[in-house]
Scaffold this motif. Structure first.
Motif, mmCIF file in Angstrom:
data_model
loop_
_atom_site.group_PDB
_atom_site.id
_atom_site.type_symbol
_atom_site.label_atom_id
_atom_site.label_comp_id
_atom_site.label_asym_id
_atom_site.label_seq_id
_atom_site.Cartn_x
_atom_site.Cartn_y
_atom_site.Cartn_z
ATOM 1 N N ASN A 81 -9.404 4.263 23.359
ATOM 2 C CA ASN A 81 -8.340 5.129 22.818
ATOM 3 C C ASN A 81 -8.877 6.177 21.854
ATOM 4 O OD1 ASN A 81 -6.349 3.878 24.307
ATOM 5 N ND2 ASN A 81 -5.727 2.473 22.671
ATOM 6 N N THR A 82 -10.075 5.934 21.296
ATOM 7 C CA THR A 82 -10.654 6.950 20.395
ATOM 8 C C THR A 82 -11.111 8.178 21.178
ATOM 9 O OG1 THR A 82 -12.948 6.095 20.516
ATOM 10 C CG2 THR A 82 -11.472 5.110 18.860
ATOM 11 N N CYS A 83 -11.234 8.052 22.474
ATOM 12 C CA CYS A 83 -11.627 9.199 23.289
ATOM 13 C C CYS A 83 -10.553 10.291 23.293
ATOM 14 C CB CYS A 83 -11.893 8.762 24.743
ATOM 15 S SG CYS A 83 -13.231 7.575 24.956
ATOM 16 N N THR B 85 -18.178 5.475 14.117
ATOM 17 C CA THR B 85 -16.980 5.383 14.954
ATOM 18 C C THR B 85 -16.900 6.543 15.944
ATOM 19 O OG1 THR B 85 -15.678 6.519 13.243
ATOM 20 C CG2 THR B 85 -15.671 4.107 13.224
ATOM 21 N N SER B 86 -17.592 7.635 15.640
ATOM 22 C CA SER B 86 -17.599 8.771 16.555
ATOM 23 C C SER B 86 -18.293 8.437 17.869
ATOM 24 C CB SER B 86 -18.301 9.975 15.906
ATOM 25 O OG SER B 86 -19.637 9.649 15.539
ATOM 26 N N GLN C 256 -8.759 11.116 20.657
ATOM 27 C CA GLN C 256 -8.522 11.606 19.301
ATOM 28 C C GLN C 256 -9.275 12.901 19.030
ATOM 29 O OE1 GLN C 256 -9.535 8.342 16.702
ATOM 30 N NE2 GLN C 256 -7.933 7.009 17.539
ATOM 31 N N THR D 120 -9.030 -0.519 22.594
ATOM 32 C CA THR D 120 -8.927 0.184 21.315
ATOM 33 C C THR D 120 -9.991 1.257 21.187
ATOM 34 O OG1 THR D 120 -7.978 -1.741 20.188
ATOM 35 C CG2 THR D 120 -9.064 -0.106 18.807
ATOM 36 N N MET D 121 -11.201 0.946 21.575
ATOM 37 C CA MET D 121 -12.293 1.900 21.465
ATOM 38 C C MET D 121 -12.125 3.050 22.452
ATOM 39 S SD MET D 121 -15.439 -0.780 20.933
ATOM 40 C CE MET D 121 -16.701 0.454 20.567
ATOM 41 N N TRP E 155 -17.836 5.414 19.355
ATOM 42 C CA TRP E 155 -17.078 4.353 20.011
ATOM 43 C C TRP E 155 -16.611 4.748 21.407
ATOM 44 C CZ3 TRP E 155 -13.363 1.380 16.202
ATOM 45 C CH2 TRP E 155 -14.142 0.762 15.213
ATOM 46 N N CYS E 156 -16.244 6.002 21.589
ATOM 47 C CA CYS E 156 -15.767 6.444 22.900
ATOM 48 C C CYS E 156 -16.868 6.269 23.945
ATOM 49 C CB CYS E 156 -15.323 7.899 22.833
ATOM 50 S SG CYS E 156 -14.903 8.617 24.438
#
Length: 223
Positions: free
Chosen positions: A219-221, A185-186, A223, A216-217, A188-189
């Motif tokens: 948005n992980t940027c 998941t790291s 975090q 959604t992916m 995904w950005c």
């Protein structure tokens, strides 16, 4: 000289370069040896730019697969001398990559960004099309001519090609982000930024579930 040659190879998939490598000008082969230059996949735009690009994409149902064939996206083409697209990406994305006189990677070390696997043999890696060829066909490449499909399939200048573990590439297949995402998941950005940018560059469409998952992916940027 070697460093300059690999810089040329990394941009050879643009339309102008594709025509240039077919001229009668002699292009020297890259000599065998260790290639220390590590560039990795070209960096996609920031998440803010990617969000703007995503908002500008056409959202529609996937096109029919009628008429699709991987052969309609010629790859891997020679980029310079004896080096084809696959070998250029392997040398670019690896560490201490040693090639033979035909530009084949005979040793090196790679880290697969999708699943974190550490690999020590070129045969353990696939060169993944960030936006798979079949997905591109379903989102607009069905209307392209062969030259444009060839440029897309061998694009070294943008975030379209990456060396990853064969297992992760084959698990992904031709699936969009709403159907498959990197196990890490790291990543995904980067993945969502790269996918969105390629679709933007080539004016490809997205489905609604695809757009939602890319949001959604992205948005992980943050975090």
């Amino acid at each position: 000289m070697r460093r300059n040659r690999w810089r040329l190879a990394a941009t050879a998939a643009t339309a102008l370069c594709l025509s240039a490598v077919t001229t009668t000008t002699a292009v020297p082969a890259v000599p065998a040896g260790v290639h220390p230059l590590r560039r990795d996949m070209p960096e996609p735009p920031t998440s803010d730019v990617a969000r703007e690009e995503l908002a500008g994409l056409t959202v529609e149902a996937a096109h029919s697969m009628n008429g699709y064939s991987r052969a309609k996206f010629p790859h891997w083409i020679k980029q310079m001398g004896t080096c084809d697209t696959r070998e250029v990406v392997l040398a670019r994305d690896g560490r201490d990559v040693r090639t033979d006189s035909e530009c084949r990677a005979v040793s090196g070390h790679w880290t697969s960004a999708y699943d974190g696997k550490l690999l020590n043999a070129a045969g353990q890696l696939d060169i993944d099309h960030m936006v798979p060829l079949a997905n591109a066909w379903r989102s607009g490449a069905d209307t392209w001519d062969t030259d444009k499909r060839k440029a897309f399939a061998n694009d070294l200048g943008h975030s379209q090609l990456i060396a990853v573990s064969a297992a992760s590439n084959r698990s992904k297949g031709d699936q969009a982000p709403d159907q498959w995402r990197p196990p890490l998941t790291s990543y995904w950005c980067t993945y969502s930024r790269a996918w969105t940018h390629v679709k933007h560059l080539y004016r490809l469409s997205v489905t609604q579930p695809e757009q939602d998952m890319l949001t959604t992916m992205l948005n992980t940027c943050d975090q």
